[in-house]
Scaffold this motif. Sequence first.
Motif, PDB file in Angstrom:
ATOM      1  N   ALA A 109       8.768 -45.400 -42.077  1.00  0.00           N
ATOM      2  CA  ALA A 109       8.025 -44.393 -42.830  1.00  0.00           C
ATOM      3  C   ALA A 109       8.516 -44.397 -44.267  1.00  0.00           C
ATOM      4  O   ALA A 109       9.531 -45.022 -44.593  1.00  0.00           O
ATOM      5  N   PRO A 115       4.104 -36.341 -43.081  1.00  0.00           N
ATOM      6  CA  PRO A 115       3.524 -36.554 -41.756  1.00  0.00           C
ATOM      7  C   PRO A 115       3.019 -35.263 -41.117  1.00  0.00           C
ATOM      8  O   PRO A 115       3.540 -34.173 -41.376  1.00  0.00           O
ATOM      9  N   TRP A 119       3.184 -36.307 -35.690  1.00  0.00           N
ATOM     10  CA  TRP A 119       3.155 -37.716 -36.093  1.00  0.00           C
ATOM     11  C   TRP A 119       4.083 -38.591 -35.251  1.00  0.00           C
ATOM     12  O   TRP A 119       3.657 -39.607 -34.682  1.00  0.00           O
ATOM     13  N   THR A 140      -2.862 -43.651 -42.239  1.00  0.00           N
ATOM     14  CA  THR A 140      -2.415 -43.117 -43.523  1.00  0.00           C
ATOM     15  C   THR A 140      -3.623 -42.755 -44.371  1.00  0.00           C
ATOM     16  O   THR A 140      -4.614 -43.485 -44.393  1.00  0.00           O
ATOM     17  N   ASN A 175       3.721 -46.371 -42.233  1.00  0.00           N
ATOM     18  CA  ASN A 175       3.302 -45.685 -41.009  1.00  0.00           C
ATOM     19  C   ASN A 175       3.098 -46.702 -39.895  1.00  0.00           C
ATOM     20  O   ASN A 175       1.974 -46.977 -39.480  1.00  0.00           O
ATOM     21  N   THR A 221      -0.199 -39.613 -41.409  1.00  0.00           N
ATOM     22  CA  THR A 221       0.669 -39.178 -42.491  1.00  0.00           C
ATOM     23  C   THR A 221      -0.129 -39.198 -43.793  1.00  0.00           C
ATOM     24  O   THR A 221      -1.039 -40.017 -43.963  1.00  0.00           O
TER      25      THR A 221
END
Length: 341
Positions: A109, A115, A119, A140, A175, A221
């Motif tokens: 990440a 997030p 998540w 994302t 992500n 996120t």
Amino acid sequence: MMPDEVAAHCALVLETNNLRGGADAEARAGTSLQRLVALLARQQLPLTALAQVVVTHDGLSPATCEAVARAAGRAIDFVRIERSTGYYDAKNAGFEATDAQRCAYVVFADADCLPDDDWLLQMLLPFAQADAPAVVAGRTSYAANVVGTALTTIDFMYFPNADHAGATSNFYANNVAFRREVFAQHSYQALDGVYRAHCQVLGMRLRAAGVPIRYVAQAHTEHRLPDTRAEALKLRWMRGQDTYSLTPHLLRSYVSPRWQWLARSGPIGPLAVLFTRLGFSMKALNRQDLPPLRGLRWLAGVALILGFSAIDMLGAFARGIGWHTTGRTHADAQALSYHKP
């Protein structure tokens, strides 16, 4: 397995490269990182459930590291990197710092992303299933406003892998989660003069190797936009320049041999790629799990897609005729400012 059992064998790697930019970056990086870690600590599947948390940095003070660990409610392994270390090399370094005995899974990440509350749970759920994948890509996006929705269609599109149900052909490095052995075998490779396209190239390599990437839209996120309009324009220009380097990889992966000459066509190939992307962006508007734009907001979204794409095309054209403004080496070590809440 249950998700908490997967978490007990999982490491989270956070890089702070995107917090390097802007005035008073060192102090603001600490504040931004603490804010993110506090969010992660309150996840439905909290940080304390993980086997390890790794944070790469190029100069956080001991006091800041202590404050971040306090916000996380657990020990964190801080990995010092050089100021010249690029974004993707930082992720590789973070992976190398994870414990091979304890961590069968690694989640990556970014410290500038926000997030959703579930998540981490959503990222790890697929690994707990009987048909567990080797790679999981979350979704994302930018903020759910007109500008963010328009830019999401440009920067964060996902393309299905027709060979595997529920799979995507690409992912974004902010992500994504891997089985340890898969990332160890592939990892991010050096791409001189490229700002942010290494993950797209890795996605193509995984597809060619027959490794499907499970797409999980619920693992969402939000990526922040740069703090200033000038930096936002710079981002667009650099993404346009990246298209020049990305074009040969796209052509080899998706286009017949008779079109490979476009990789040697100066600006023609990259502009063809961006015009194709523009068509996909238009089709993606209101189809990316964001609140739909209607009426005048939809027209504004279309206008923004056209405008942002035009800047990208200018950057690609400039690179195609030899004007390389992102630097020929360590381009991914450059940093914009992503500190605003």
